[in-house]
Design a protein around this motif. Sequence first.
Motif, PDB file in Angstrom:
ATOM      1  N   GLU A   1       0.814  -1.219   0.000  1.00  0.00           N
ATOM      2  CA  GLU A   1       0.000   0.000   0.000  1.00  0.00           C
ATOM      3  C   GLU A   1       0.847   1.268   0.000  1.00  0.00           C
ATOM      4  O   GLU A   1       0.309   2.372   0.160  1.00  0.00           O
ATOM      5  CB  GLU A   1      -0.933  -0.014   1.212  1.00  0.00           C
ATOM      6  N   ARG A   2       2.143   1.141  -0.177  1.00  0.00           N
ATOM      7  CA  ARG A   2       3.046   2.284  -0.271  1.00  0.00           C
ATOM      8  C   ARG A   2       3.676   2.285  -1.655  1.00  0.00           C
ATOM      9  O   ARG A   2       4.397   1.368  -2.012  1.00  0.00           O
ATOM     10  CB  ARG A   2       4.122   2.214   0.815  1.00  0.00           C
TER      11      ARG A   2
ATOM     12  N   ALA B   1      -2.561   1.265  -6.135  1.00  0.00           N
ATOM     13  CA  ALA B   1      -3.876   1.897  -6.010  1.00  0.00           C
ATOM     14  C   ALA B   1      -4.978   0.850  -5.871  1.00  0.00           C
ATOM     15  O   ALA B   1      -5.923   1.018  -5.086  1.00  0.00           O
ATOM     16  CB  ALA B   1      -4.138   2.788  -7.221  1.00  0.00           C
ATOM     17  N   GLU B   2      -4.877  -0.242  -6.607  1.00  0.00           N
ATOM     18  CA  GLU B   2      -5.856  -1.320  -6.468  1.00  0.00           C
ATOM     19  C   GLU B   2      -5.747  -1.985  -5.098  1.00  0.00           C
ATOM     20  O   GLU B   2      -6.758  -2.352  -4.491  1.00  0.00           O
ATOM     21  CB  GLU B   2      -5.658  -2.352  -7.586  1.00  0.00           C
TER      22      GLU B   2
ATOM     23  N   ARG C   1      -8.175  -2.727   0.315  1.00  0.00           N
ATOM     24  CA  ARG C   1      -8.087  -2.531   1.773  1.00  0.00           C
ATOM     25  C   ARG C   1      -9.241  -1.706   2.301  1.00  0.00           C
ATOM     26  O   ARG C   1      -9.760  -1.966   3.400  1.00  0.00           O
ATOM     27  CB  ARG C   1      -6.765  -1.839   2.108  1.00  0.00           C
ATOM     28  N   ASP C   2      -9.675  -0.710   1.540  1.00  0.00           N
ATOM     29  CA  ASP C   2     -10.661   0.246   2.036  1.00  0.00           C
ATOM     30  C   ASP C   2     -12.103  -0.220   1.885  1.00  0.00           C
ATOM     31  O   ASP C   2     -13.027   0.506   2.267  1.00  0.00           O
ATOM     32  CB  ASP C   2     -10.475   1.593   1.329  1.00  0.00           C
ATOM     33  N   GLN C   3     -12.336  -1.402   1.314  1.00  0.00           N
ATOM     34  CA  GLN C   3     -13.703  -1.905   1.208  1.00  0.00           C
ATOM     35  C   GLN C   3     -14.110  -2.543   2.540  1.00  0.00           C
ATOM     36  O   GLN C   3     -13.450  -3.464   3.027  1.00  0.00           O
ATOM     37  CB  GLN C   3     -13.815  -2.927   0.073  1.00  0.00           C
ATOM     38  N   ALA C   4     -15.163  -2.057   3.095  1.00  0.00           N
ATOM     39  CA  ALA C   4     -15.595  -2.514   4.422  1.00  0.00           C
ATOM     40  C   ALA C   4     -16.152  -3.935   4.358  1.00  0.00           C
ATOM     41  O   ALA C   4     -16.947  -4.274   3.466  1.00  0.00           O
ATOM     42  CB  ALA C   4     -16.656  -1.562   4.979  1.00  0.00           C
ATOM     43  N   ASP C   5     -15.705  -4.756   5.292  1.00  0.00           N
ATOM     44  CA  ASP C   5     -16.267  -6.092   5.510  1.00  0.00           C
ATOM     45  C   ASP C   5     -16.152  -7.013   4.289  1.00  0.00           C
ATOM     46  O   ASP C   5     -16.986  -7.906   4.097  1.00  0.00           O
ATOM     47  CB  ASP C   5     -17.734  -5.989   5.942  1.00  0.00           C
ATOM     48  N   VAL C   6     -15.168  -6.783   3.446  1.00  0.00           N
ATOM     49  CA  VAL C   6     -14.935  -7.666   2.302  1.00  0.00           C
ATOM     50  C   VAL C   6     -13.617  -8.397   2.548  1.00  0.00           C
ATOM     51  O   VAL C   6     -12.569  -7.763   2.693  1.00  0.00           O
ATOM     52  CB  VAL C   6     -14.872  -6.888   0.979  1.00  0.00           C
ATOM     53  N   PRO C   7     -13.633  -9.719   2.625  1.00  0.00           N
ATOM     54  CA  PRO C   7     -12.396 -10.450   2.913  1.00  0.00           C
ATOM     55  C   PRO C   7     -11.397 -10.352   1.765  1.00  0.00           C
ATOM     56  O   PRO C   7     -11.778 -10.305   0.587  1.00  0.00           O
ATOM     57  CB  PRO C   7     -12.874 -11.887   3.104  1.00  0.00           C
ATOM     58  N   TYR C   8     -10.122 -10.301   2.125  1.00  0.00           N
ATOM     59  CA  TYR C   8      -9.088 -10.306   1.089  1.00  0.00           C
ATOM     60  C   TYR C   8      -7.824 -10.968   1.631  1.00  0.00           C
ATOM     61  O   TYR C   8      -7.589 -11.009   2.841  1.00  0.00           O
ATOM     62  CB  TYR C   8      -8.788  -8.902   0.567  1.00  0.00           C
ATOM     63  N   VAL C   9      -7.047 -11.509   0.700  1.00  0.00           N
ATOM     64  CA  VAL C   9      -5.759 -12.121   1.022  1.00  0.00           C
ATOM     65  C   VAL C   9      -4.724 -11.554   0.064  1.00  0.00           C
ATOM     66  O   VAL C   9      -5.027 -10.709  -0.783  1.00  0.00           O
ATOM     67  CB  VAL C   9      -5.824 -13.659   0.923  1.00  0.00           C
ATOM     68  N   ARG C  10      -3.495 -12.028   0.200  1.00  0.00           N
ATOM     69  CA  ARG C  10      -2.393 -11.452  -0.568  1.00  0.00           C
ATOM     70  C   ARG C  10      -1.672 -12.509  -1.403  1.00  0.00           C
ATOM     71  O   ARG C  10      -1.514 -13.649  -0.975  1.00  0.00           O
ATOM     72  CB  ARG C  10      -1.392 -10.775   0.373  1.00  0.00           C
TER      73      ARG C  10
ATOM     74  N   LEU D   1     -11.119 -11.011  -2.186  1.00  0.00           N
ATOM     75  CA  LEU D   1     -10.378 -10.140  -3.081  1.00  0.00           C
ATOM     76  C   LEU D   1      -8.882 -10.352  -2.848  1.00  0.00           C
ATOM     77  O   LEU D   1      -8.466 -11.063  -1.933  1.00  0.00           O
ATOM     78  CB  LEU D   1     -10.763  -8.684  -2.839  1.00  0.00           C
ATOM     79  N   PHE D   2      -8.078  -9.680  -3.684  1.00  0.00           N
ATOM     80  CA  PHE D   2      -6.637  -9.947  -3.649  1.00  0.00           C
ATOM     81  C   PHE D   2      -5.818  -8.662  -3.739  1.00  0.00           C
ATOM     82  O   PHE D   2      -6.063  -7.807  -4.596  1.00  0.00           O
ATOM     83  CB  PHE D   2      -6.239 -10.878  -4.803  1.00  0.00           C
TER      84      PHE D   2
END
Length: 539
Positions: A82-83, A103-104, A109-118, A166-167
């Motif tokens: 995120e940097r 940016a993506e 990260r900023d989507q509330a309550d949506v799970p994501y991994v890396r 999301l990813f």
Amino acid sequence: MDVISVQDGPATGSGRRILVYVAIALLVVAVAAGGYALLHRDDRSPVTAAPCPGLETPSGSGFALARADTAAGPECVGWIVERDHPFGSGDAAVNAVISRIVAENVRVRDQADVPYVRIAVLMPMTSAPGGAMSDAEILHSLQGAYAAQRQANAGKASELGDPTPLFQLVLTNEGTDQSAWATVVDALGGLKEGAHPLVAVTGLSISVPQTRLAGERLSELRIPAIGAVITADDMVAPWLFKISPPNQQYTAALSAYLSRRPEIRGGYLVWDRNPDNYVQKLRTNFIATFGAEFHLGDHNHAFNGSKPPVPGTPRLFSDIVRNICAVDPELVFYSGRDRDLPAFVDALGTRGQCQKRVRPILIATGATGLTIARDRLDDARVGVLDASSTDPVSWGAGGPGTPAHYAAFARLFTSPEPAGLGFTDADLGSGYAIMHRDAVVAAVWAARRDAAAKAHRNATRGGEPAVAETPTAEDVRNALFGSSTDRIPAASGALYFQEQPGNDLWPVGKPVPVIRIGAATKGWPAGTPWTTPLLPNGS
């Protein structure tokens, strides 16, 4: 300036290393948010604790970067999420794609309550003469990874599975010469835990020893690695999957293709003597497959390729051309890096000085990313038969054998923003964008299979305790295995990995087209793409 140094201990069967720390106060630097260990295993390329230009600290929220001296000079190795940071790259196009991926990542990260991994993309993010990857290869690799991320995060179900998780992509620079591979791989190991764990590492540059070592270390860390364009047969580790077929299968594709022209008998082998896994294994396969039929034991000559380390002056082809003039073969098997092929073609263009009758000659090779100008070939009266993982020219025209998922990918890739990504057809030419897209897609597909299986178990568990539905690296590794009816939707051709019997985690069902380049290939048939079979233990 403080330096954290780690030296290799004696080799062991497991590949584990004994770490000797020489700074008492700086044994391990661990940051709870994005842990980072500034370790060093190559005294020629020290990684220091100094922050990179534009950063106040070596690590923080969404990044962990350190200065390193590599073949390109000072650059920043480590990872960013995120940097936004260019790692030291001066290529504006590369840096623009890095910014779009960051940016993506922030949007996810900023989507509330949506799970994501890396998912990490591990490779050189900077280039220099003799480096592992060129600016163009880095650019196209990042474009392909970004295309997979955008497709995965589109918010709708697709061939990649459910809309979530999301990813984020963890962009990871191992240095232009890959000398910082150990530093950054160990750093990635610290990202496995937490609410948004790292579940896979993709990319992994090219077929050189550092790549295999990185695959071995990731296996020790129990993180699946998915190589995009590595092909040397010895690129093997317990958790190292490959999207591209091995050199042995490139050779098999060429053999099947050449069998349609049994009258072709005269051959010559030109090979790079450098200590390079890709060229060494390709030469071995050429000799094993074509040696007797084309008399390659008597008809061969080595040269020094330009990829370091170089044991002598690179690209000296005059003696080779004289020998080819004397033998007068119809086919030259080329076992070298594509970066050296144009110089060889130019040298072949001078063969009129030693031949009264200059007839067209064909070069047979196996490479993804071969982009040599047709007019250059035609001027030299040379054609190329290239066994490749991709054929973007034919596939772009919807030619026979076009993979089912290619058109949709190419449309997203080249359509104007905001509906598409705004890249060009030319960016697809090397195949790197296609293959790196497929490596990330494989991780996405497996992560969503794992999440869906866990959700189904929880929905039908009865009195059993619920399981956490967030994918883990171990479970993604298990979910990567499929079957002939359960394939990864790769743009380069739907493929699968089979766990038993094993085949060193090379792809099964992957098409290998033989591409014809140059006027000298006129009259050679288009052929049907070879499809990689299940060959236990890569044999």
